[in-house]
Design a protein around this motif. Sequence first.
Motif, PDB file in Angstrom:
ATOM      1  N   ALA A  21       0.820  -1.219   0.000  1.00 19.08           N
ATOM      2  CA  ALA A  21       0.000   0.000   0.000  1.00 19.08           C
ATOM      3  C   ALA A  21       0.848   1.260   0.000  1.00 19.08           C
ATOM      4  O   ALA A  21       0.562   2.200  -0.744  1.00 19.08           O
ATOM      5  N   VAL A  22       1.882   1.306   0.818  1.00 18.01           N
ATOM      6  CA  VAL A  22       2.560   2.594   1.023  1.00 18.01           C
ATOM      7  C   VAL A  22       3.709   2.866   0.049  1.00 18.01           C
ATOM      8  O   VAL A  22       4.142   4.010  -0.064  1.00 18.01           O
ATOM      9  N   CYS A  23       4.212   1.876  -0.646  1.00 15.93           N
ATOM     10  CA  CYS A  23       5.352   2.133  -1.531  1.00 15.93           C
ATOM     11  C   CYS A  23       4.961   3.164  -2.590  1.00 15.93           C
ATOM     12  O   CYS A  23       4.052   2.927  -3.388  1.00 15.93           O
ATOM     13  N   PRO A  24       5.640   4.317  -2.618  1.00 22.65           N
ATOM     14  CA  PRO A  24       5.256   5.377  -3.568  1.00 22.65           C
ATOM     15  C   PRO A  24       5.477   4.980  -5.024  1.00 22.65           C
ATOM     16  O   PRO A  24       4.830   5.526  -5.911  1.00 22.65           O
ATOM     17  N   ASN A  37       5.329   1.723  -6.166  1.00 24.42           N
ATOM     18  CA  ASN A  37       4.628   0.473  -6.479  1.00 24.42           C
ATOM     19  C   ASN A  37       5.581  -0.674  -6.812  1.00 24.42           C
ATOM     20  O   ASN A  37       5.438  -1.338  -7.835  1.00 24.42           O
ATOM     21  N   MET A  72      10.515   4.200   3.099  1.00 21.19           N
ATOM     22  CA  MET A  72       9.180   4.346   3.681  1.00 21.19           C
ATOM     23  C   MET A  72       8.542   2.991   3.997  1.00 21.19           C
ATOM     24  O   MET A  72       7.810   2.857   4.963  1.00 21.19           O
ATOM     25  N   TYR A 123       6.875   1.746   7.662  1.00 18.36           N
ATOM     26  CA  TYR A 123       5.473   1.372   7.847  1.00 18.36           C
ATOM     27  C   TYR A 123       5.301  -0.104   8.190  1.00 18.36           C
ATOM     28  O   TYR A 123       4.217  -0.534   8.555  1.00 18.36           O
ATOM     29  N   GLY A 178       1.393   7.934  -6.110  1.00 20.40           N
ATOM     30  CA  GLY A 178       1.857   6.866  -5.227  1.00 20.40           C
ATOM     31  C   GLY A 178       0.876   6.717  -4.074  1.00 20.40           C
ATOM     32  O   GLY A 178      -0.300   6.433  -4.291  1.00 20.40           O
ATOM     33  N   TYR A 179       1.357   6.939  -2.866  1.00 21.92           N
ATOM     34  CA  TYR A 179       0.511   6.798  -1.681  1.00 21.92           C
ATOM     35  C   TYR A 179       0.549   8.111  -0.916  1.00 21.92           C
ATOM     36  O   TYR A 179       1.632   8.580  -0.528  1.00 21.92           O
ATOM     37  N   GLY A 237       0.892  10.207   1.853  1.00 23.16           N
ATOM     38  CA  GLY A 237       1.450   9.925   3.174  1.00 23.16           C
ATOM     39  C   GLY A 237       2.917   9.503   3.086  1.00 23.16           C
ATOM     40  O   GLY A 237       3.704   9.772   3.982  1.00 23.16           O
ATOM     41  N   SER A 238       3.278   8.845   1.988  1.00 21.01           N
ATOM     42  CA  SER A 238       4.675   8.424   1.838  1.00 21.01           C
ATOM     43  C   SER A 238       5.314   8.976   0.566  1.00 21.01           C
ATOM     44  O   SER A 238       6.519   8.906   0.384  1.00 21.01           O
ATOM     45  N   SER A 239       4.459   9.522  -0.304  1.00 21.96           N
ATOM     46  CA  SER A 239       4.906   9.919  -1.632  1.00 21.96           C
ATOM     47  C   SER A 239       5.555  11.295  -1.635  1.00 21.96           C
ATOM     48  O   SER A 239       5.120  12.176  -0.896  1.00 21.96           O
ATOM     49  N   HIS A 278      -2.158   5.443  -5.600  1.00 21.17           N
ATOM     50  CA  HIS A 278      -1.624   4.752  -6.779  1.00 21.17           C
ATOM     51  C   HIS A 278      -2.463   5.032  -8.017  1.00 21.17           C
ATOM     52  O   HIS A 278      -2.791   4.132  -8.780  1.00 21.17           O
ATOM     53  N   VAL A 306      -2.761   2.061 -10.844  1.00 19.90           N
ATOM     54  CA  VAL A 306      -1.688   1.147 -11.253  1.00 19.90           C
ATOM     55  C   VAL A 306      -1.733  -0.191 -10.523  1.00 19.90           C
ATOM     56  O   VAL A 306      -1.185  -1.178 -11.008  1.00 19.90           O
ATOM     57  N   GLN A 307      -2.397  -0.259  -9.368  1.00 21.02           N
ATOM     58  CA  GLN A 307      -2.407  -1.550  -8.652  1.00 21.02           C
ATOM     59  C   GLN A 307      -3.515  -2.492  -9.127  1.00 21.02           C
ATOM     60  O   GLN A 307      -3.410  -3.697  -8.962  1.00 21.02           O
ATOM     61  N   VAL A 351       8.928  10.021  -7.932  1.00 23.08           N
ATOM     62  CA  VAL A 351       7.548  10.223  -8.387  1.00 23.08           C
ATOM     63  C   VAL A 351       7.378  11.613  -9.002  1.00 23.08           C
ATOM     64  O   VAL A 351       6.311  11.951  -9.497  1.00 23.08           O
ATOM     65  N   LYS A 366       4.390   5.532 -17.595  1.00 24.53           N
ATOM     66  CA  LYS A 366       5.832   5.782 -17.795  1.00 24.53           C
ATOM     67  C   LYS A 366       6.096   6.527 -19.102  1.00 24.53           C
ATOM     68  O   LYS A 366       7.009   7.344 -19.185  1.00 24.53           O
TER      69      LYS A 366
END
Lengths: 110, 535
Positions: free
Chosen positions: A18-21, A23, A46, A50, B45-46, B48-50, B147, B168-169, B199, B469
């Motif tokens: 989920a958190v990997c920016p 993917n 990151m 997490y 991305g996400y 919070g972490s992006s 994502h 993307v997921q 990113v 990409k």
Amino acid sequence: MIEVISAARCVECNQCVAVCPTNVFDRVEGGIPMIARQKDCQTCFMCELYCPVDALYVAPDSEGVAGVTEAELERSGLIGGYREKVGWGKGRQPVASHEYMIKLAARAGF
Amino acid sequence: MSNTVRQGSVHLSADVLVLGGGPAGTWAALTAAAKGVRVILADKGYCGSSGATAPSGTGVWYVQPDERLREEAKASRYQMGGQLAEHRWMNRVLERTYANMNRLGVSGYPFPLDEYGNQYRRSLQGPEYMKLMRKLVKKAGVKILDHSPALELLADEHGVAGASGVRVQGGETWSVLAGAVVIATGGCAFLSRALGCNVLTGDGYLLAAEAGASLSGMEFSNAYAICPTFSSITKTAYYSYASFYYEDGSVVEGAGSKRGRSVIARNLQAGRQVFAKLDQAPEDIRPLLRVGQTNFFLPFDRRGIDPFTEAFPVTLRLEGTVRGTGGIRITDEQCGTGVPGLYAAGDAATRELICGGFTGGGSHNAAWAMSSGSFAGEGAAAYAAALGSRAAQRTPSGLSTSPLAEGEVSRGAAVAAAEFTAAVQAEVKPYDINLFRTGEKLTSSLSRLDGLWKEQRGREITRTPEGVKAREAQAMTATARWMYNSALARTETRGMHKREDYKETDNGQHHRLITGGLDEVWTGREEVAKESVLL
């Protein structure tokens, strides 16, 4: 780059997926996540932060793969070290609240 | 909010769509939601972490509302920025940053306490900050699409009306019809692996330009960070405590973390490896440094190096417009872009208004992100609310330069995107093109970049992760062309823009440079608001 997902530690919560920016991981039905796109890893750490059970290890080299193994990490004790320093996890104090932040600003200006 | 999933696609509607979930995007979402409108935030991305902030610690331009302190704060980087910042914008950002940081303090951010028990609100730890921002955004009722990179904006004759992209997921496509869109997708660091920056590929610049917006300050796009060769941690500030050495242990004269960075670049360019050691850090400050940037020491600890006593090889990693100040041109106080319904914030927008042509540490950048995000969120909410019920009847179409197609990705698409990316990197990474600029080298680079654009612009792109990409490669190509056309037009040295063939600052060029266009890139001048000369 991300190098290790410890099967012994992983609880299959898929937080890293989920958190990997960028993917990097794929969810796997009935198993631990897999590192599906390692070359997309930007070495931001990151996922380690997490991971609730310190099952991940990101080697510092952002350009190449170091080939670290889980056994080596268990011996060196390096796995999980970043989350501890940031102060995430039960019973820990977030580093954000550390008094040194104020001292550093007074001494260094940043 | 309607939510229908059919045939592998998600169709949603909102009043405000925010693209990007870093500091600027989350503040935009929060402030828009506070106006009572429906908000969707889509992050590549996400959330919070992006992005560049999440993995970093940063100072913040947090200055008490005291006239003398604020005047000093404004003056501190005004000269370094080539006198292109504006008094009025600096005032607004100082005021909003102060309010936002205070809000974080009462919203649960664990600021350290000073000796009187007061929260010390002058810095933020990225992981903590962005985890909290995600929580606040969700609590405000904003729907987050993680994502979910945008592939194109949607628009009709009245202006921008949403965006579409791919998740993307899961592989589904998504589209959001919205009254207004805020672009907060960050700057462009050209996939250089600077910390958290992969990113940040200039996607928002391309989206904005396709909608007819222009950019400003793209010549201020050649930030390079000092970084160990074996690491992604680009924290140049810590190298103010470094000495620099050659392999034989002799000192690299003139090398330094500030003005001496070009000495490092010239050595690296000549194939001479430069080593750093943080031996200028007094003993008592070392434990403080370890706490201030926890991940700075991670690579050293993991390789068994003591950076205070052992020399390690360094490189300069391109941070482009992430730490440079160029970006989408802002045309009003709500961070509008001049295109109806389109707003820009954070690194996606030009930071010249408060920094001019130079940014040092992160404090102004963090302040700009949270302030411009707030201005844009409020502006977008007001715009969307004014549209009222008419918004629901719009049938906008996509603005992508390249045709976007449904369906399977063609074999070879990923390889082609990687090749275009590598070709752009070969133009923007070299110090002798981007850092030490000359008319001759910029012109020659531009002819190759123009060729790369032509090759890509008509290619069909699929709405797939591979297509993302391909769009990134296009965005980076377009960004490089705006950068170098602007750099060519500024025939002087100002801020971070250095021309080897025009080494002096020319008072006749005390203006901003704006640029835009896709097939044909143009540049023009914009006057700096007059009151700034009062400083």
